[in-house]
Write a protein that holds these residues in place. Structure first.
Motif, mmCIF file in Angstrom:
data_model
loop_
_atom_site.group_PDB
_atom_site.id
_atom_site.type_symbol
_atom_site.label_atom_id
_atom_site.label_comp_id
_atom_site.label_asym_id
_atom_site.label_seq_id
_atom_site.Cartn_x
_atom_site.Cartn_y
_atom_site.Cartn_z
ATOM 1 N N PRO A 55 -0.645 2.167 -16.975
ATOM 2 C CA PRO A 55 0.329 2.594 -15.954
ATOM 3 C C PRO A 55 1.370 1.515 -15.660
ATOM 4 C CG PRO A 55 -1.915 2.862 -15.130
ATOM 5 C CD PRO A 55 -1.997 2.201 -16.469
ATOM 6 N N LEU A 56 1.021 0.239 -15.903
ATOM 7 C CA LEU A 56 1.985 -0.831 -15.659
ATOM 8 C C LEU A 56 3.197 -0.719 -16.578
ATOM 9 C CD1 LEU A 56 -0.159 -4.036 -15.065
ATOM 10 C CD2 LEU A 56 1.267 -2.829 -13.442
ATOM 11 N N ALA A 57 3.039 -0.063 -17.731
ATOM 12 C CA ALA A 57 4.157 0.083 -18.664
ATOM 13 C C ALA A 57 5.272 0.938 -18.060
ATOM 14 C CB ALA A 57 3.671 0.690 -19.966
ATOM 15 N N LEU A 58 4.935 1.750 -17.080
ATOM 16 C CA LEU A 58 5.931 2.609 -16.433
ATOM 17 C C LEU A 58 6.602 1.936 -15.239
ATOM 18 C CD1 LEU A 58 3.816 5.886 -16.508
ATOM 19 C CD2 LEU A 58 5.553 5.140 -18.147
ATOM 20 N N TYR A 84 -5.403 7.172 -17.276
ATOM 21 C CA TYR A 84 -4.396 7.004 -18.316
ATOM 22 C C TYR A 84 -5.046 6.640 -19.649
ATOM 23 C CZ TYR A 84 -0.083 7.340 -15.601
ATOM 24 O OH TYR A 84 0.975 7.789 -14.867
ATOM 25 N N HIS A 85 -6.066 5.783 -19.612
ATOM 26 C CA HIS A 85 -6.726 5.368 -20.845
ATOM 27 C C HIS A 85 -7.444 6.541 -21.509
ATOM 28 C CE1 HIS A 85 -8.522 2.662 -23.716
ATOM 29 N NE2 HIS A 85 -9.697 3.200 -23.460
ATOM 30 N N LEU A 96 0.815 -1.212 0.000
ATOM 31 C CA LEU A 96 0.000 0.000 0.000
ATOM 32 C C LEU A 96 0.854 1.269 0.000
ATOM 33 C CD1 LEU A 96 -2.869 -0.988 2.445
ATOM 34 C CD2 LEU A 96 -2.967 -0.813 -0.036
ATOM 35 N N LEU A 97 2.044 1.191 0.591
ATOM 36 C CA LEU A 97 2.928 2.353 0.585
ATOM 37 C C LEU A 97 3.668 2.510 -0.744
ATOM 38 C CD1 LEU A 97 4.454 2.144 4.166
ATOM 39 C CD2 LEU A 97 2.754 3.770 3.326
ATOM 40 N N VAL A 98 4.042 1.396 -1.367
ATOM 41 C CA VAL A 98 4.811 1.449 -2.604
ATOM 42 C C VAL A 98 3.935 1.877 -3.785
ATOM 43 C CG1 VAL A 98 6.049 0.027 -4.283
ATOM 44 C CG2 VAL A 98 6.542 -0.199 -1.862
ATOM 45 N N PHE A 99 2.755 1.276 -3.916
ATOM 46 C CA PHE A 99 1.863 1.608 -5.018
ATOM 47 C C PHE A 99 0.884 2.674 -4.558
ATOM 48 C CE2 PHE A 99 3.107 -2.786 -5.907
ATOM 49 C CZ PHE A 99 3.666 -2.603 -7.148
ATOM 50 N N ASP A 100 0.557 3.572 -5.445
ATOM 51 C CA ASP A 100 -0.366 4.627 -5.057
ATOM 52 C C ASP A 100 -1.806 4.107 -5.004
ATOM 53 O OD1 ASP A 100 -0.539 4.315 -7.768
ATOM 54 O OD2 ASP A 100 -0.545 6.442 -8.244
ATOM 55 N N TYR A 101 -2.616 4.769 -4.182
ATOM 56 C CA TYR A 101 -3.988 4.319 -3.959
ATOM 57 C C TYR A 101 -4.832 4.382 -5.221
ATOM 58 C CZ TYR A 101 -2.890 4.525 0.986
ATOM 59 O OH TYR A 101 -2.321 4.326 2.197
ATOM 60 N N ALA A 102 -4.606 5.390 -6.059
ATOM 61 C CA ALA A 102 -5.390 5.518 -7.288
ATOM 62 C C ALA A 102 -5.163 4.315 -8.201
ATOM 63 C CB ALA A 102 -5.020 6.806 -8.010
ATOM 64 N N GLU A 103 -3.949 3.812 -8.228
ATOM 65 C CA GLU A 103 -3.673 2.642 -9.063
ATOM 66 C C GLU A 103 -4.283 1.388 -8.467
ATOM 67 O OE1 GLU A 103 0.069 0.400 -11.214
ATOM 68 O OE2 GLU A 103 0.424 2.144 -9.968
#
Length: 155
Positions: free
Chosen positions: A73-76, A65-66, A49-56
């Motif tokens: 977003p996974l491409a980044l 993004y779409h 939860l800390l590494v990945f942002d909540y929106a994702e």
């Protein structure tokens, strides 16, 4: 349904037990192992939860993004994160299932809770993918309608 279970949950302390680690050395080592696995699982959940942002995590970033045409977003993400997601779509689910099922004593109340939440986690991923396909189709339809020239417009 999960909200109803959580709202009206009542433990059954003297109900039937499906398994229990009561004999030595199991009565010492199994609870200790379960405790260690629970601590590791909760630490992994909080670190994800800390590494990945909540929106994702909630899927909002993917839609954003779409709509902007930025791709996925996974491409980044780093190659290590992509490798993790290629094997496991939602890592938090595995840790939560570990917390639900790895217990030294499993009574019927805990079994009911574990079954309901496991079913919920299993169905939620399928519904996410189905909703995403529907929303993408609706977005494409609307973009197509907006890109067509209107009647009476000069071409």
């Amino acid at each position: 349904m999960v909200k109803l279970v959580m709202r009206y949950w009542e433990p059954v302390p003297r109900g039937p037990v499906l398994w229990a680690a009561r004999a030595e050395p199991w009565s010492t080592w199994v609870p200790l192992l379960c405790f260690v696995l629970h601590v590791i699982s909760w630490l992994l959940i909080f670190s994800i939860l800390l590494v990945f942002d909540y929106a994702e995590l909630m899927g909002l970033k993917q839609v954003y993004y779409h709509v902007l045409g930025l791709g996925e977003p996974l491409a980044l993400k780093s190659p290590r994160a992509l490798r993790l997601f290629s094997h496991l779509r939602h890592p938090v689910c595995v840790e939560l299932l570990t917390v639900l099922w790895v217990v030294p004593t499993l009574g019927t109340d805990r079994l009911l809770l574990a079954l309901l939440l496991t079913l919920y986690l299993g169905l939620a991923h399928g519904l996410d993918q189905q909703d995403l396909r529907y929303l993408r189709a609706q977005l494409q339809r609307k973009l197509h309608l907006l890109s067509q020239p209107q009647e009476g417009e000069a071409e």
